[in-house]
Write an enzyme that holds these catalytic residues in place. Structure first.
Site, PDB file in Angstrom:
ATOM      1  N   LYS B  74       0.768  -0.917  -0.097  1.00 21.37           N
ATOM      2  CA  LYS B  74       0.057  -0.042   0.223  1.00 21.37           C
ATOM      3  C   LYS B  74       0.913   1.251   0.067  1.00 21.37           C
ATOM      4  O   LYS B  74       0.129   2.305  -0.334  1.00 21.37           O
ATOM      5  CB  LYS B  74      -0.890   0.053   1.355  1.00 21.37           C
ATOM      6  CG  LYS B  74      -2.060  -1.148   1.027  1.00 21.37           C
ATOM      7  CD  LYS B  74      -2.757  -0.955  -0.033  1.00 21.37           C
ATOM      8  CE  LYS B  74      -3.969  -1.757   0.072  1.00 21.37           C
ATOM      9  NZ  LYS B  74      -5.172  -1.436  -1.012  1.00 21.37           N
ATOM     10  N   SER B 294      -3.274 -12.677   3.101  1.00 22.48           N
ATOM     11  CA  SER B 294      -3.839 -12.398   1.470  1.00 22.48           C
ATOM     12  C   SER B 294      -2.478 -12.761   0.778  1.00 22.48           C
ATOM     13  O   SER B 294      -2.701 -13.205  -0.263  1.00 22.48           O
ATOM     14  CB  SER B 294      -3.909 -11.033   1.518  1.00 22.48           C
ATOM     15  OG  SER B 294      -3.162  -9.944   2.033  1.00 22.48           O
TER      16      SER B 294
END
Lengths: 90, 341
Positions: B74, B294
């Site tokens: 991110k 994830s």
């Protein structure tokens, strides 16, 4: 009767209700009655062996049942049971 | 020597210098940088030797996005969204506000602190304790949304706050901001192409905002087609609305991000939480890669593609993403439970 708070991903089983009242005096009974009242919701919460799925967190009041007695955790008539999903998205 | 306010490669905003271009093309991580944001991107690609034994003849590689300074993939979109907003003057006198499950929040917080931009984050109350603590450490203001409403609840609360006081906030809205996929279009995809010497045949990664899969896939399709072949780009989604692949979205039951464009994708893999979690454990014990769930789902997807290729006797270079480290997901210890939720 204890109140069960239903997270958004499971409200399709409860006709959109965000909380429902379910009979039971220990968590196992509450979850079994929940599945009897709303078919299909049980297997989203518990696995084939009947254990709470690893990624699902169930609270009685403010306490994670993993730190209480798991499925044998007593649930009083005025208790609130919350089923908390994981966090989705960015 | 240049003035200390300048990057060692040249003044900010002047475009990459020759030295910087050389460093980028050779994938060299600089030994000295001007500020922490200069360490974002240019992450290593690692081969998964143990996992790929399950798909003989196919190479499995993973992009180590945990090596970004904020600890996750991110950092890329957060930096790009902030840089683009600064360039347009949209941050002037405002606080940045966005909804996030954590990693974007950590990235905004780090970039904001480094560049002097105040940050407010809306996150579901059940975000893991380390996420809350890390963002707060950077001086970020946290607002919690109802844990029962998930990340969509955080999105709606952020929108509400912005509507109430539109002049107070800059709202990047990572779900609708094209700077998010562009960070991957200009960064991740180009790096992958260079790191595989253009050999990548498949790219797969999970959908959170869909920024990574959108931006990377668009560019890989272009780079491949320019050489007369296609790179197959596959998205991964949790197979159920009630899942435990934190950070990923099950689109059939969620607000679909505006930046999501199904036409970019060749396929979608539906991943069970259990398979993702099991692969996270396998990555730690067999590859020494302690990564989040994830990432486990991503590698499980890559292996699924690899096995299909191996069954057909086809070679392949399958690439995926390790989004963050596993220590972001420790369950609270018993004595921590009261502040964990």
């Amino acid at each position: 009767m204890p109140t069960v708070r239903i997270p958004t991903p499971l409200r399709k089983y409860t006709q959109g209700q965000d909380q429902v009242e379910v009979r039971g005096s220990v968590l196992r009974e509450v979850l079994e009655q929940l599945d009897a009242d709303f078919a299909g919701i049980g297997e989203r919460i518990r696995d084939d062996k009947g254990e709470i799925r690893r990624f699902v967190n169930v609270f009685v009041g403010d306490e994670d049942v993993r730190f209480l007695q798991g499925l044998d955790t007593p649930v009083a008539g005025n208790d609130e049971v919350s089923i908390i999903p994981a966090i989705a998205g960015g | 020597m240049r003035a200390s306010t300048h990057s060692i490669f040249g003044p900010p905003g002047s475009g990459p210098s020759a030295a910087e271009q050389l460093a980028r093309s050779q994938m060299i991580r600089p030994k000295r940088v001007d500020r922490i944001t200069d360490l974002i991107g240019n992450t290593p690609l690692i081969r998964l030797h143990q996992i790929e034994q399950d798909c003989p003849g196919v190479e499995l590689w993973a992009k180590c996005e945990f090596a970004n300074p904020g600890g996750s993939v991110k950092d890329r979109p957060a930096l790009r969204m902030i840089q683009d907003a600064l360039a347009r003057g949209e941050l002037q006198g405002r606080r940045l506000i966005d909804s996030t499950s954590g990693n974007t929040g950590i990235a905004y917080s780090m970039v904001g602190a480094a560049l002097g931009i105040p940050v407010t984050l809306v996150m579901p109350e059940n975000v893991s304790a380390p996420r809350k603590q890390v963002t707060a450490a950077y001086g970020t203001e946290l607002i919690f949304s109802d844990p029962m409403e998930g990340s969509d609840g955080a999105i709606m609360l952020a929108r509400e706050l912005v509507e109430r006081e539109p002049d107070r906030w800059f709202y990047p809205n990572q779900y609708a901001n094209q700077s998010n996929p562009l960070a991957h279009y200009h960064g991740t995809a180009v790096e992958l192409w260079q790191q595989t010497q253009g050999r990548v045949t498949h790219f797969v990664t999970g959908i959170g905002t869909s920024g990574t899969i959108m931006g990377t896939s668009r560019r890989l399709h272009e780079l491949g087609r320019a050489r007369g072949r296609d790179v197959r780009c596959v998205a991964m989604q949790p197979d159920d609305a009630m899942h435990g692949l934190e950070g990923l979205k099950h689109l059939p039951s969620s607000l679909v991000p505006d930046i999501y464009d199904a036409s970019v994708l060749d396929d979608t893999i539906w991943m069970s939480t259990e398979a993702g979690w099991d692969m996270s454990e396998r990555l730690a014990t067999q590859e020494g890669l302690f990564v989040g769930h994830s990432s486990g789902g991503n590698v499980a997807s890559a292996l699924q593609i690899g096995k299909q290729l191996a069954e057909r006797g086809e070679p392949g270079v399958v690439v995926t993403v390790l989004c963050d480290r596993g220590d972001r997901y420790f369950v609270p210890l018993k004595w921590e439970k009261h502040y964990a939720w």
